[in-house]
Design a protein around this motif. Structure first.
Motif, mmCIF file in Angstrom:
data_model
loop_
_atom_site.group_PDB
_atom_site.id
_atom_site.type_symbol
_atom_site.label_atom_id
_atom_site.label_comp_id
_atom_site.label_asym_id
_atom_site.label_seq_id
_atom_site.Cartn_x
_atom_site.Cartn_y
_atom_site.Cartn_z
ATOM 1 N N ARG A 102 0.841 -1.212 -0.053
ATOM 2 C CA ARG A 102 0.078 -0.026 -0.315
ATOM 3 C C ARG A 102 1.045 1.205 -0.030
ATOM 4 O O ARG A 102 0.548 2.200 -0.645
ATOM 5 C CB ARG A 102 -0.890 -0.100 1.232
ATOM 6 C CG ARG A 102 -1.546 1.240 1.131
ATOM 7 C CD ARG A 102 -2.979 1.232 2.213
ATOM 8 N NE ARG A 102 -3.404 2.631 2.158
ATOM 9 C CZ ARG A 102 -4.316 2.715 3.342
ATOM 10 N NH1 ARG A 102 -4.823 1.865 4.254
ATOM 11 N NH2 ARG A 102 -4.904 4.310 3.266
ATOM 12 N N PHE A 103 2.037 1.206 0.656
ATOM 13 C CA PHE A 103 2.806 2.481 0.916
ATOM 14 C C PHE A 103 3.942 2.715 0.370
ATOM 15 O O PHE A 103 4.518 3.659 0.407
ATOM 16 C CB PHE A 103 2.887 2.944 2.316
ATOM 17 C CG PHE A 103 1.583 2.808 3.202
ATOM 18 C CD1 PHE A 103 0.767 4.152 3.326
ATOM 19 C CD2 PHE A 103 1.065 1.733 3.801
ATOM 20 C CE1 PHE A 103 -0.211 4.209 3.952
ATOM 21 C CE2 PHE A 103 -0.010 1.845 4.669
ATOM 22 C CZ PHE A 103 -0.832 3.283 4.610
ATOM 23 N N GLY A 104 4.363 1.205 -0.432
ATOM 24 C CA GLY A 104 5.860 1.385 -1.028
ATOM 25 C C GLY A 104 6.930 1.445 -0.197
ATOM 26 O O GLY A 104 8.082 1.727 -0.368
ATOM 27 N N ILE A 105 6.595 1.276 1.450
ATOM 28 C CA ILE A 105 7.685 1.230 2.350
ATOM 29 C C ILE A 105 7.958 -0.298 2.749
ATOM 30 O O ILE A 105 7.240 -0.996 3.090
ATOM 31 C CB ILE A 105 7.443 1.982 3.379
ATOM 32 C CG1 ILE A 105 6.770 3.487 3.256
ATOM 33 C CG2 ILE A 105 8.430 1.744 4.582
ATOM 34 C CD1 ILE A 105 8.056 4.214 2.708
ATOM 35 N N GLU A 106 9.406 -0.510 2.711
ATOM 36 C CA GLU A 106 9.977 -2.001 3.209
ATOM 37 C C GLU A 106 10.245 -1.733 4.662
ATOM 38 O O GLU A 106 11.339 -1.133 4.911
ATOM 39 C CB GLU A 106 10.757 -2.469 2.358
ATOM 40 C CG GLU A 106 10.149 -2.931 0.736
ATOM 41 C CD GLU A 106 11.260 -3.599 0.010
ATOM 42 O OE1 GLU A 106 12.492 -3.909 0.484
ATOM 43 O OE2 GLU A 106 10.985 -3.943 -1.203
#
Length: 219
Positions: A102-106
């Motif tokens: 959803r947020f493109g954060i790993e």
């Protein structure tokens, strides 16, 4: 999950003797999203060890996004991040995948599973008679000697300030450098407060009554 490694750590704190600032961080071995971890493996580096009430919850998700975005700044201070909750390893995997999609954060820092509450109880993250950690949001700042230097606990309803936790790590490092004390609201690069000289000579020699104990210094 293995029990606490009592050979490498002090006795597990009891309800009457909770973990305190200045205590050595209890060692443990556990599974995490980054593979097996143990507290002793972080010796030689600073560590922010924090618990969250549960995966797939709104406040925790906002915190983990912020921690992941700021992980590089912690790394610049020689500080690692380590998270924990009672949820299973597979729940952690599903949650961080949902965050990425959803947020493109790993979220790459390890998230420990603690379904038996062994670690949480040793660190005072949960009550001795608790069956879950739903009301716990704790932070432990641990120095390279594995000594607990700061403890902050938040209610479940309130999200933590990742920027403030980063500031605490930087402030502790500045204080340890011996140049002075970080004052209220101190930020990296700011002036420190000089260490007072508690002698009558210093008191009487000061230009103003407060200068012997309150004076800025750049170190």
């Amino acid at each position: 999950m293995d029990d606490l490694d009592t050979a490498l750590a002090p006795p597990t704190p009891t309800a009457a003797t909770a973990l305190r600032i200045g205590d050595r961080a209890p060692n443990f071995h556990a599974r995490s999203t980054a593979g097996p971890v143990e507290m002793a493996g972080y010796a030689g580096r600073w560590l922010v060890f924090f618990s969250h009430p549960a995966d797939f919850t709104p406040v925790c998700t906002s915190e983990f996004i912020a921690f992941a975005k700021t992980a590089g700044h912690f790394a610049e201070l020689g500080c690692d991040l380590l998270a924990l909750s009672v949820d299973s390893l597979y729940s952690h995997f599903a949650w961080v995948r949902a965050i990425r999609d959803r947020f493109g954060i790993e979220v790459r820092f390890p998230i420990v599973e603690d379904p038996t509450l062994v670690v949480g109880q040793a660190y005072g993250m949960v009550a001795r008679d608790a069956h879950d950690a739903g009301a716990v949001r704790s932070v432990f700042v641990i120095d390279p000697r594995q000594v607990v230097r700061a403890i902050v606990t938040y209610p479940v309803e309130i999200g933590r300030s990742v920027a403030e936790i980063l500031r605490v790590v930087a402030a502790l490092q500045a204080a340890d450098a011996g140049s002075g004390f970080p004052p209220e609201g101190w930020q990296p690069g700011g002036a420190l407060l000089a260490r007072p000289d508690p002698t009558l000579d210093s008191v009487f020699a000061a230009e103003e009554p407060t200068r012997w104990f309150l004076e800025e210094t750049r170190g």
